[in-house]
Design an enzyme around this catalytic site. Structure first.
Site, PDB file in Angstrom:
ATOM      1  N   ARG A  82     -60.615 -13.719 -17.056  1.00 15.14           N
ATOM      2  CA  ARG A  82     -59.516 -13.912 -17.989  1.00 15.14           C
ATOM      3  C   ARG A  82     -59.889 -14.755 -19.209  1.00 15.14           C
ATOM      4  O   ARG A  82     -60.704 -15.672 -19.099  1.00 15.14           O
ATOM      5  CB  ARG A  82     -58.334 -14.557 -17.264  1.00 15.14           C
ATOM      6  CG  ARG A  82     -57.689 -13.611 -16.246  1.00 15.14           C
ATOM      7  CD  ARG A  82     -57.006 -14.358 -15.123  1.00 15.14           C
ATOM      8  NE  ARG A  82     -56.344 -13.450 -14.188  1.00 15.14           N
ATOM      9  CZ  ARG A  82     -56.962 -12.842 -13.169  1.00 15.14           C
ATOM     10  NH1 ARG A  82     -58.243 -13.055 -12.943  1.00 15.14           N
ATOM     11  NH2 ARG A  82     -56.292 -12.037 -12.373  1.00 15.14           N
ATOM     12  N   HIS A 108     -61.103  -8.723 -18.208  1.00 14.42           N
ATOM     13  CA  HIS A 108     -62.207  -7.793 -17.941  1.00 14.42           C
ATOM     14  C   HIS A 108     -62.595  -6.928 -19.144  1.00 14.42           C
ATOM     15  O   HIS A 108     -62.890  -5.736 -19.007  1.00 14.42           O
ATOM     16  CB  HIS A 108     -61.878  -6.896 -16.756  1.00 14.42           C
ATOM     17  CG  HIS A 108     -61.845  -7.600 -15.434  1.00 14.42           C
ATOM     18  ND1 HIS A 108     -62.511  -8.788 -15.208  1.00 14.42           N
ATOM     19  CD2 HIS A 108     -61.233  -7.282 -14.257  1.00 14.42           C
ATOM     20  CE1 HIS A 108     -62.317  -9.169 -13.958  1.00 14.42           C
ATOM     21  NE2 HIS A 108     -61.543  -8.297 -13.359  1.00 14.42           N
ATOM     22  N   HIS A 178     -67.960  -5.474 -10.006  1.00 15.69           N
ATOM     23  CA  HIS A 178     -66.657  -5.639  -9.347  1.00 15.69           C
ATOM     24  C   HIS A 178     -66.539  -4.743  -8.109  1.00 15.69           C
ATOM     25  O   HIS A 178     -65.499  -4.114  -7.890  1.00 15.69           O
ATOM     26  CB  HIS A 178     -65.547  -5.307 -10.340  1.00 15.69           C
ATOM     27  CG  HIS A 178     -64.248  -6.007 -10.085  1.00 15.69           C
ATOM     28  ND1 HIS A 178     -63.595  -5.938  -8.875  1.00 15.69           N
ATOM     29  CD2 HIS A 178     -63.475  -6.787 -10.878  1.00 15.69           C
ATOM     30  CE1 HIS A 178     -62.468  -6.632  -8.949  1.00 15.69           C
ATOM     31  NE2 HIS A 178     -62.377  -7.169 -10.150  1.00 15.69           N
ATOM     32  N   SER A 179     -67.573  -4.706  -7.296  1.00 19.58           N
ATOM     33  CA  SER A 179     -67.505  -3.895  -6.069  1.00 19.58           C
ATOM     34  C   SER A 179     -66.600  -4.535  -5.033  1.00 19.58           C
ATOM     35  O   SER A 179     -66.575  -5.760  -4.875  1.00 19.58           O
ATOM     36  CB  SER A 179     -68.900  -3.712  -5.473  1.00 19.58           C
ATOM     37  OG  SER A 179     -69.678  -2.866  -6.279  1.00 19.58           O
ATOM     38  N   GLU A 316     -67.698 -11.703  -7.210  1.00 17.27           N
ATOM     39  CA  GLU A 316     -68.095 -11.366  -8.572  1.00 17.27           C
ATOM     40  C   GLU A 316     -68.830 -12.554  -9.189  1.00 17.27           C
ATOM     41  O   GLU A 316     -68.214 -13.504  -9.677  1.00 17.27           O
ATOM     42  CB  GLU A 316     -66.863 -11.023  -9.405  1.00 17.27           C
ATOM     43  CG  GLU A 316     -65.995  -9.930  -8.803  1.00 17.27           C
ATOM     44  CD  GLU A 316     -64.568  -9.979  -9.325  1.00 17.27           C
ATOM     45  OE1 GLU A 316     -64.387  -9.926 -10.568  1.00 17.27           O
ATOM     46  OE2 GLU A 316     -63.634 -10.124  -8.506  1.00 17.27           O
TER      47      GLU A 316
END
Length: 362
Positions: A82, A108, A178-179, A316
């Site tokens: 953010r 993002h 971002h898995s 992440e």
């Protein structure tokens, strides 16, 4: 020996989307696509050799293009996480970004971030280099940014991920992957996620307000629900909208050439284990809080599996969120002549140290 195959996965905006699959004789395999540099699949054998896909995702390109609002598997940028009020200042100039989260804030990389573009690709033995040119002004960010992201799978089922970026103007850069993982299998849901044993190498988190915007303060996790400095069963602490927090990795970011242990997740019955190492100062620990509730219609993923809240976790690795507004946070500003370097290792294995998988070691 690592075997790497390449095939077409579809077309997006008149570009061919490629699919790359690394495979090992053990049954381990990893698949990534050039749209969003997305990790689509990671298949990992358990203690008995039973192979499960442990990454949430979709079977087809159209689903990634039209339905991937949770950023499943994607490379995220130009700035992950953010930015408060969707603005930042550099050298007295204010830059405005897309307000795409909580009405007024930026998340993002904006409306069309790095997760929504087709990356150019180059194969180098068992490495694939994903390249993207982000133009000056794209999503409001200054400077032409050249990004190279390398995925390398090794014979011991390690995924090395290497982000490199350069810019023509001072800009903000904070890249991540971002898995969403569930070491019991992408279809195992929250019931098995709660059984995961969690360890995070961090004594502090960044305090946030109700919109997940950092206040600038660091909170000591000791004695709180955020404390994973010793291994704990996730379900014993997980509730409500926990977790979606930046953990300040102990010694993280001190040396850009050194990989520091970040976190570990183990599924106790299968003994599948994921360890993460990085050179970044932080890691966002997220437990899929914004996937649909059990009472709502699920997000339908691979093999028609319904994905729901708390059905997966993300680690992440990245800089602290909203670093541009907090002088006490590590800087997220990249200047011309500098090279942004983000290295991360995902180590997939079976935890052979546990003679009794029900016992949690401190």
């Amino acid at each position: 020996m690592v075997n790497l195959t390449v095939e077409d996965f579809g077309f997006h905006q008149e570009k061919v989307v490629k699919k790359f699959t690394w495979s090992l004789p053990t049954g381990f395999s990893l698949t990534a696509i050039s749209y969003g540099a997305i990790i689509q699949s990671v298949k990992v054998p358990d203690r008995y050799g039973i192979v499960k896909d442990v990454v949430l995702g979709f079977d087809d390109l159209e689903s990634y293009v039209s339905r991937n609002t949770p950023y499943l598997g994607a490379a995220v940028g130009r700035c992950a996480n953010r930015i408060a009020n969707a603005t930042f200042d550099i050298d007295g100039k204010t830059y405005g970004l897309a307000k795409n989260i909580a009405e007024n804030h930026h998340l993002h990389g904006g409306l069309v971030g790095f997760d929504k573009v087709v990356w150019e690709t180059t194969v180098d033995q068992n490495k694939v280099i994903f390249s993207y040119f982000s133009k000056d002004g794209e999503e409001g960010y200054p400077g032409d940014l050249v990004v190279n992201l390398t995925y390398e799978v090794t014979e011991d089922a390690n995924l090395y991920m290497d982000f490199i970026a350069t810019t023509t103007k001072k800009t903000v850069v904070n890249l991540t992957n971002h898995s969403y993982f569930n070491m019991a299998g992408h279809d195992a849901g929250s019931e098995e996620l709660y059984n995961h044993l969690t360890l995070i190498n961090a004594d502090f988190i960044t305090e946030t307000d109700s919109n997940s915007i950092p206040t600038g303060k660091l909170l000591n996790v000791k004695g709180t629900a955020y404390d994973f400095t010793t291994e704990k069963r996730l379900g014993d602490l997980l509730s409500g909208n926990l977790y979606d927090d930046n953990y300040c990795v102990n010694l993280g970011g001190k040396n850009p050439e050194t990989l520091i242990f970040v976190a570990r997740m183990t599924h106790p019955s299968s003994l599948r284990m994921l360890e993460i190492y990085s050179n970044q100062p932080g890691v966002q620990f997220y437990t899929a809080n914004f996937l649909p509730l059990p009472s709502d219609e699920a997000l339908v993923g691979k093999q028609y599996v319904g994905y729901r809240k708390h059905g997966a976790f993300c680690f992440e690795t990245q800089n602290y969120p909203d670093a541009v507004h907090h002088s006490n946070f590590p800087s997220a500003i990249l200047i011309p002549g500098q090279v942004y370097k983000h290295k991360v290792l995902y180590r997939f294995s079976v935890d052979k140290t546990r003679s009794d998988p029900t016992v949690i070691s401190a």
